[in-house]
Design a protein around this motif. Structure first.
Motif, mmCIF file in Angstrom:
data_model
loop_
_atom_site.group_PDB
_atom_site.id
_atom_site.type_symbol
_atom_site.label_atom_id
_atom_site.label_comp_id
_atom_site.label_asym_id
_atom_site.label_seq_id
_atom_site.Cartn_x
_atom_site.Cartn_y
_atom_site.Cartn_z
ATOM 1 N N ILE A 64 -0.989 -5.921 -3.522
ATOM 2 C CA ILE A 64 -1.930 -5.797 -2.159
ATOM 3 C C ILE A 64 -1.176 -5.977 -0.912
ATOM 4 N N ARG A 65 -0.363 -7.308 -0.789
ATOM 5 C CA ARG A 65 0.375 -7.413 0.323
ATOM 6 C C ARG A 65 1.389 -6.569 0.567
ATOM 7 N N SER A 66 2.248 -5.808 -0.385
ATOM 8 C CA SER A 66 3.154 -4.890 -0.068
ATOM 9 C C SER A 66 2.611 -3.488 0.126
ATOM 10 N N LEU A 67 1.359 -3.315 -0.454
ATOM 11 C CA LEU A 67 1.013 -2.107 0.043
ATOM 12 C C LEU A 67 0.300 -2.207 1.405
ATOM 13 N N LEU A 68 -0.094 -3.121 1.910
ATOM 14 C CA LEU A 68 -0.658 -3.157 3.124
ATOM 15 C C LEU A 68 0.648 -3.242 4.158
ATOM 16 N N THR A 69 1.810 -3.528 3.707
ATOM 17 C CA THR A 69 3.183 -3.676 4.525
ATOM 18 C C THR A 69 3.411 -2.183 4.428
ATOM 19 N N LEU A 70 3.334 -1.460 3.500
ATOM 20 C CA LEU A 70 3.736 0.162 3.518
ATOM 21 C C LEU A 70 2.979 0.710 4.486
ATOM 22 N N MET A 71 1.616 0.349 4.359
ATOM 23 C CA MET A 71 0.497 1.337 5.185
ATOM 24 C C MET A 71 0.921 1.043 6.805
ATOM 25 N N LYS A 72 1.119 -0.582 6.853
ATOM 26 C CA LYS A 72 1.349 -0.521 8.183
ATOM 27 C C LYS A 72 2.580 0.244 8.921
ATOM 28 N N ALA A 73 3.688 0.334 7.978
ATOM 29 C CA ALA A 73 4.938 0.779 8.183
ATOM 30 C C ALA A 73 4.845 2.436 8.529
ATOM 31 N N PHE A 74 3.742 2.923 7.673
ATOM 32 C CA PHE A 74 3.811 4.335 7.639
ATOM 33 C C PHE A 74 2.361 4.841 7.883
ATOM 34 N N PRO A 75 1.833 4.618 9.274
ATOM 35 C CA PRO A 75 0.581 4.761 9.478
ATOM 36 C C PRO A 75 -0.025 6.199 9.512
ATOM 37 N N GLU A 76 0.737 7.032 9.231
ATOM 38 C CA GLU A 76 0.364 8.485 9.174
ATOM 39 C C GLU A 76 -0.478 8.809 7.827
ATOM 40 N N THR A 77 -1.687 9.321 8.117
ATOM 41 C CA THR A 77 -2.547 9.682 6.958
ATOM 42 C C THR A 77 -2.560 11.125 6.954
ATOM 43 N N GLY A 78 -2.252 11.550 5.884
ATOM 44 C CA GLY A 78 -2.279 13.209 5.505
ATOM 45 C C GLY A 78 -3.476 13.022 4.773
ATOM 46 N N PRO A 79 -3.693 14.353 4.091
ATOM 47 C CA PRO A 79 -4.919 14.667 3.246
ATOM 48 C C PRO A 79 -4.810 13.559 1.826
ATOM 49 N N GLU A 80 -3.560 13.497 1.626
ATOM 50 C CA GLU A 80 -3.301 12.664 0.399
ATOM 51 C C GLU A 80 -3.356 11.156 0.413
ATOM 52 N N LEU A 81 -3.480 10.740 1.780
ATOM 53 C CA LEU A 81 -3.749 9.202 1.939
ATOM 54 C C LEU A 81 -5.071 8.842 2.537
ATOM 55 N N ARG A 82 -5.900 9.721 2.627
ATOM 56 C CA ARG A 82 -7.181 9.528 3.078
ATOM 57 C C ARG A 82 -8.061 8.626 2.000
ATOM 58 N N ILE A 83 -8.706 7.899 2.212
ATOM 59 C CA ILE A 83 -9.479 6.777 1.442
ATOM 60 C C ILE A 83 -10.717 7.117 1.328
ATOM 61 N N THR A 84 -11.390 7.499 0.216
ATOM 62 C CA THR A 84 -12.804 7.887 0.234
ATOM 63 C C THR A 84 -13.561 6.634 0.262
ATOM 64 N N GLU A 85 -15.055 6.956 0.644
ATOM 65 C CA GLU A 85 -15.865 5.626 0.464
ATOM 66 C C GLU A 85 -15.834 4.658 -0.755
ATOM 67 N N ASP A 86 -15.698 5.307 -1.991
ATOM 68 C CA ASP A 86 -15.560 4.517 -3.054
ATOM 69 C C ASP A 86 -14.410 3.664 -2.983
ATOM 70 N N HIS A 87 -13.230 4.220 -2.629
ATOM 71 C CA HIS A 87 -11.927 3.314 -2.493
ATOM 72 C C HIS A 87 -12.072 2.357 -1.633
ATOM 73 N N GLY A 88 -12.875 2.771 -0.320
ATOM 74 C CA GLY A 88 -12.987 1.734 0.856
ATOM 75 C C GLY A 88 -13.623 0.612 0.264
ATOM 76 N N ALA A 89 -14.643 0.752 -0.735
ATOM 77 C CA ALA A 89 -15.500 -0.259 -1.050
ATOM 78 C C ALA A 89 -14.544 -1.211 -1.847
ATOM 79 N N ARG A 90 -13.904 -0.617 -2.757
ATOM 80 C CA ARG A 90 -13.146 -1.239 -3.630
ATOM 81 C C ARG A 90 -12.068 -2.215 -2.992
ATOM 82 N N VAL A 91 -11.466 -1.700 -1.985
ATOM 83 C CA VAL A 91 -10.509 -2.540 -0.987
ATOM 84 C C VAL A 91 -11.034 -3.450 -0.272
ATOM 85 N N ARG A 92 -12.558 -3.262 -0.060
ATOM 86 C CA ARG A 92 -12.978 -4.285 0.985
ATOM 87 C C ARG A 92 -13.229 -5.502 -0.019
#
Length: 140
Positions: free
Chosen positions: A91-119
């Motif tokens: 999780i920490r590595s993934l969050l670091t990568l997300m901060k390093a590459f903030p671009e969100t293309g269609p392949e990086l969009r998080i659905t509501e289901d994913h958002g709930a799981r991440v929360r």
């Protein structure tokens, strides 16, 4: 000053040996190179080796089917899978990568289901960290 010598058996009598005119017997034969091993190949840089390793195709079985994908894609999928399972390091590595590459293309969009799981995962992680640090209650 050119040296004259007697022509050998393969040389014609009108050929004189001198500067820029070697004896015909010591010339390179047709199809023979003067540098048979050639120029040595340049050593690859660390960046080139890393790039080759990351984009090397890897065979993967996914949903019962074998596929080939770059090693980099497999590493990211493994990191995401581990993060979704609750691995704090992933999780920490993934969050670091997300901060390093903030671009969100269609392949990086998080659905509501994913958002709930991440929360959920982040809440669990915060609770575990609070327990480790000895905090009795979390402030929402």
């Amino acid at each position: 000053m050119s040296r004259s010598r007697r022509p050998g058996p393969s040389e014609s009598s009108d050929y004189t040996v001198g500067f820029g005119r070697p004896p015909q017997g010591s010339r390179f034969k047709p199809g023979q190179s003067g540098n048979p091993r050639g120029r040595p190949k340049a050593q690859k840089s660390t960046a080139q080796m890393l790039s080759e390793a990351l984009f090397m195709p890897v065979a993967v079985t996914e949903n019962g089917q074998r596929r080939r994908m770059p090693a980099q894609a497999l590493l990211f999928r493994t990191l995401m899978r581990d993060a979704l399972r609750g691995d704090r390091h992933a999780i920490r590595s993934l969050l670091t990568l997300m901060k390093a590459f903030p671009e969100t293309g269609p392949e990086l969009r998080i659905t509501e289901d994913h958002g709930a799981r991440v929360r959920e995962m982040l809440d669990r992680m915060a609770q575990n960290m609070a327990i480790e640090q000895g905090v009795s209650e979390l402030v929402p």
